[in-house]
Design a protein around this motif. Structure first.
Motif, PDB file in Angstrom:
ATOM      1  N   VAL A 151       0.845  -1.196   0.000  1.00 44.76           N
ATOM      2  CA  VAL A 151       0.000   0.000   0.000  1.00 44.76           C
ATOM      3  C   VAL A 151       0.883   1.250   0.000  1.00 44.76           C
ATOM      4  CG1 VAL A 151      -1.794   1.258   1.226  1.00 44.76           C
ATOM      5  CG2 VAL A 151      -1.789  -1.247   1.255  1.00 44.76           C
ATOM      6  N   PRO A 152       0.660   2.183  -0.921  1.00 46.22           N
ATOM      7  CA  PRO A 152       1.488   3.404  -0.994  1.00 46.22           C
ATOM      8  C   PRO A 152       1.065   4.436   0.045  1.00 46.22           C
ATOM      9  CG  PRO A 152      -0.177   3.460  -2.705  1.00 46.22           C
ATOM     10  CD  PRO A 152      -0.340   2.125  -2.015  1.00 46.22           C
ATOM     11  N   ILE A 153       1.414   4.187   1.295  1.00 49.48           N
ATOM     12  CA  ILE A 153       1.010   5.080   2.379  1.00 49.48           C
ATOM     13  C   ILE A 153       1.659   6.455   2.189  1.00 49.48           C
ATOM     14  CG2 ILE A 153       1.057   5.460   4.870  1.00 49.48           C
ATOM     15  CD1 ILE A 153      -0.734   3.160   3.990  1.00 49.48           C
ATOM     16  N   PRO A 154       0.868   7.522   2.175  1.00 42.16           N
ATOM     17  CA  PRO A 154       1.452   8.861   1.989  1.00 42.16           C
ATOM     18  C   PRO A 154       2.238   9.303   3.213  1.00 42.16           C
ATOM     19  CG  PRO A 154      -0.892   9.022   2.478  1.00 42.16           C
ATOM     20  CD  PRO A 154      -0.604   7.563   2.287  1.00 42.16           C
ATOM     21  N   GLU A 155       3.222  10.158   2.997  1.00 40.33           N
ATOM     22  CA  GLU A 155       3.991  10.703   4.107  1.00 40.33           C
ATOM     23  C   GLU A 155       3.083  11.570   4.980  1.00 40.33           C
ATOM     24  OE1 GLU A 155       7.180  10.295   5.099  1.00 40.33           O
ATOM     25  OE2 GLU A 155       7.313   8.711   3.571  1.00 40.33           O
ATOM     26  N   PRO A 156       3.231  11.476   6.299  1.00 35.01           N
ATOM     27  CA  PRO A 156       2.388  12.289   7.184  1.00 35.01           C
ATOM     28  C   PRO A 156       2.698  13.776   7.031  1.00 35.01           C
ATOM     29  CG  PRO A 156       4.147  11.234   8.428  1.00 35.01           C
ATOM     30  CD  PRO A 156       4.185  10.642   7.054  1.00 35.01           C
ATOM     31  N   LYS A 157       1.692  14.603   7.272  1.00 36.61           N
ATOM     32  CA  LYS A 157       1.861  16.049   7.212  1.00 36.61           C
ATOM     33  C   LYS A 157       2.225  16.573   8.598  1.00 36.61           C
ATOM     34  CE  LYS A 157      -1.591  16.565   3.537  1.00 36.61           C
ATOM     35  NZ  LYS A 157      -2.874  17.210   3.154  1.00 36.61           N
ATOM     36  N   GLY A 158       3.144  17.510   8.614  1.00 37.53           N
ATOM     37  CA  GLY A 158       3.533  18.072   9.894  1.00 37.53           C
ATOM     38  C   GLY A 158       4.827  18.863   9.778  1.00 37.53           C
ATOM     39  N   THR A 159       5.422  19.157  10.927  1.00 40.30           N
ATOM     40  CA  THR A 159       6.615  19.995  10.983  1.00 40.30           C
ATOM     41  C   THR A 159       7.655  19.378  11.907  1.00 40.30           C
ATOM     42  OG1 THR A 159       5.216  21.959  10.710  1.00 40.30           O
ATOM     43  CG2 THR A 159       7.480  22.308  11.476  1.00 40.30           C
ATOM     44  N   LYS A 219      -3.715  18.362  22.708  1.00 43.19           N
ATOM     45  CA  LYS A 219      -2.524  19.034  22.204  1.00 43.19           C
ATOM     46  C   LYS A 219      -1.885  18.327  21.011  1.00 43.19           C
ATOM     47  CE  LYS A 219      -1.229  21.083  26.660  1.00 43.19           C
ATOM     48  NZ  LYS A 219      -1.438  22.493  26.251  1.00 43.19           N
ATOM     49  N   GLY A 220      -2.501  17.263  20.523  1.00 44.34           N
ATOM     50  CA  GLY A 220      -2.016  16.608  19.323  1.00 44.34           C
ATOM     51  C   GLY A 220      -0.915  15.584  19.565  1.00 44.34           C
ATOM     52  N   ARG A 221      -0.350  15.104  18.453  1.00 43.62           N
ATOM     53  CA  ARG A 221       0.660  14.045  18.495  1.00 43.62           C
ATOM     54  C   ARG A 221       2.021  14.557  18.030  1.00 43.62           C
ATOM     55  NH1 ARG A 221      -0.837   8.880  15.321  1.00 43.62           N
ATOM     56  NH2 ARG A 221      -1.052  10.402  13.636  1.00 43.62           N
ATOM     57  N   VAL A 222       3.055  14.052  18.673  1.00 40.62           N
ATOM     58  CA  VAL A 222       4.435  14.372  18.319  1.00 40.62           C
ATOM     59  C   VAL A 222       5.244  13.087  18.383  1.00 40.62           C
ATOM     60  CG1 VAL A 222       6.513  15.646  18.981  1.00 40.62           C
ATOM     61  CG2 VAL A 222       4.269  16.723  19.244  1.00 40.62           C
ATOM     62  N   SER A 223       6.098  12.865  17.406  1.00 47.01           N
ATOM     63  CA  SER A 223       6.973  11.695  17.454  1.00 47.01           C
ATOM     64  C   SER A 223       8.411  12.139  17.707  1.00 47.01           C
ATOM     65  CB  SER A 223       6.895  10.895  16.158  1.00 47.01           C
ATOM     66  OG  SER A 223       7.355  11.654  15.058  1.00 47.01           O
ATOM     67  N   LEU A 224       9.141  11.290  18.427  1.00 53.46           N
ATOM     68  CA  LEU A 224      10.565  11.529  18.655  1.00 53.46           C
ATOM     69  C   LEU A 224      11.316  10.860  17.514  1.00 53.46           C
ATOM     70  CD1 LEU A 224      13.037  12.405  20.151  1.00 53.46           C
ATOM     71  CD2 LEU A 224      12.755  10.488  21.726  1.00 53.46           C
ATOM     72  N   LYS A 225      11.656  11.634  16.503  1.00 49.71           N
ATOM     73  CA  LYS A 225      12.251  11.087  15.301  1.00 49.71           C
ATOM     74  C   LYS A 225      13.698  10.643  15.505  1.00 49.71           C
ATOM     75  CE  LYS A 225       9.055  11.236  12.126  1.00 49.71           C
ATOM     76  NZ  LYS A 225       8.588  10.005  11.457  1.00 49.71           N
ATOM     77  N   LYS A 226      14.461  11.424  16.271  1.00 52.43           N
ATOM     78  CA  LYS A 226      15.879  11.116  16.388  1.00 52.43           C
ATOM     79  C   LYS A 226      16.459  11.674  17.680  1.00 52.43           C
ATOM     80  CE  LYS A 226      20.264  11.552  13.868  1.00 52.43           C
ATOM     81  NZ  LYS A 226      20.947  12.186  12.704  1.00 52.43           N
ATOM     82  N   ILE A 227      17.336  10.893  18.294  1.00 51.22           N
ATOM     83  CA  ILE A 227      18.132  11.372  19.412  1.00 51.22           C
ATOM     84  C   ILE A 227      19.467  11.826  18.822  1.00 51.22           C
ATOM     85  CG2 ILE A 227      19.257  10.769  21.585  1.00 51.22           C
ATOM     86  CD1 ILE A 227      17.064   8.672  21.990  1.00 51.22           C
ATOM     87  N   PHE A 241       8.791  15.515  15.489  1.00 56.63           N
ATOM     88  CA  PHE A 241       7.899  15.775  14.350  1.00 56.63           C
ATOM     89  C   PHE A 241       6.498  15.963  14.881  1.00 56.63           C
ATOM     90  CE2 PHE A 241       5.065  14.645  10.859  1.00 56.63           C
ATOM     91  CZ  PHE A 241       5.628  15.327   9.795  1.00 56.63           C
ATOM     92  N   ARG A 242       5.953  17.151  14.648  1.00 60.16           N
ATOM     93  CA  ARG A 242       4.591  17.451  15.108  1.00 60.16           C
ATOM     94  C   ARG A 242       3.609  17.204  13.955  1.00 60.16           C
ATOM     95  NH1 ARG A 242       3.048  20.111  19.316  1.00 60.16           N
ATOM     96  NH2 ARG A 242       5.091  21.117  19.577  1.00 60.16           N
TER      97      ARG A 242
END
Length: 244
Positions: A151-159, A219-227, A241-242
């Protein structure tokens, strides 16, 4: 949502009789519970949601060493296009339209909305009914077809953004991710307003690893992309990444 006794029955069949049993779609907390139930009953537990990093997954109880291939899970991906010039469907629109069909939430997995595409993961048993009956969501007309293969999952939108923290404890990371003081972050955690990897966590000292998904109520979701490593001031640099 599947109850623990239903999961325990399936795990017992797998552990004592060697019967492979698939679940309906599980949310992250229920998937953790299912894995514990499997261990208690001498069964193996695996899961798949249709794509890597799926939040809602279909579980499988099986004898040890007999985990199914991804292709064996009884789920499909339904796809529908829409014109972003005339409509902008939301998850709330889609879930509302789905629930109006009289089906339960555990019949479907993740719903992913791109710029002009919607991907909906559904159990094989209900996919045809959904495709024929879910013809609109809000003001968006829908015309579903089943996707085969990857499945060609699109990249998530955010900052993406950067910050530094004193430690990788949950309270420190939440403070950095949401621009809060550490005491404010700790208060939210103790109040049950914080999820770590989709599961509620009330431990302020819970360790946070690279790739973790964080969320704070309202307050939404944020991922910890990199240490990023240690800074000159002996703090830990992080890339977040918000999500929009």
């Amino acid at each position: 949502m599947m109850e623990d006794r239903t999961l325990e029955f399936a795990a017992r069949l797998a552990g004592s009789r060697g019967v492979v049993r698939f679940t309906r779609f599980l949310d992250p907390a229920m998937a953790v519970s299912a894995a514990d139930i499997a261990r208690q009953n001498g069964a193996a537990f695996s899961s798949w949601g249709g794509y890597k990093h799926a939040e809602r997954v279909m579980g499988c109880f099986s004898p040890w060493g007999e985990a199914p291939a991804k292709e064996e899970y009884p789920l499909v991906c339904l796809h529908s296009s829409f014109s972003s010039k005339f409509c902008s469907p939301s998850h709330r629109d889609l879930l509302g339209a789905f629930m109006a069909l009289g089906l339960t939430r555990d019949c479907i997995g993740d719903i992913i909305i791109g710029d002009a595409d919607i991907y909906l993961f559904a159990s094989v048993q209900t996919a045809d009914f959904i495709a024929q009956s879910l013809t609109s969501a809000g003001k968006t007309p829908l015309n579903w077809h089943e996707l085969k293969g990857e499945v060609p999952i699109p990249e998530p939108k955010g900052t993406a953004f950067h910050d530094t923290v004193s430690s990788l404890r949950l309270d420190a990371v939440i403070a950095g991710a949401y621009r809060l003081s550490r005491s404010e972050a700790a208060e939210l955690i103790r109040a049950g307003a914080v999820k770590l990897n989709h599961i509620p966590c009330e431990r302020v000292d819970a360790p946070v690893e690279e790739g973790a998904m964080l969320s704070v109520r309202s307050k939404g979701r944020v991922s910890l992309k990199k240490i990023d490593g240690i800074t000159r001031k002996q703090r830990i640099g992080l890339t977040f990444f918000r999500y929009e």
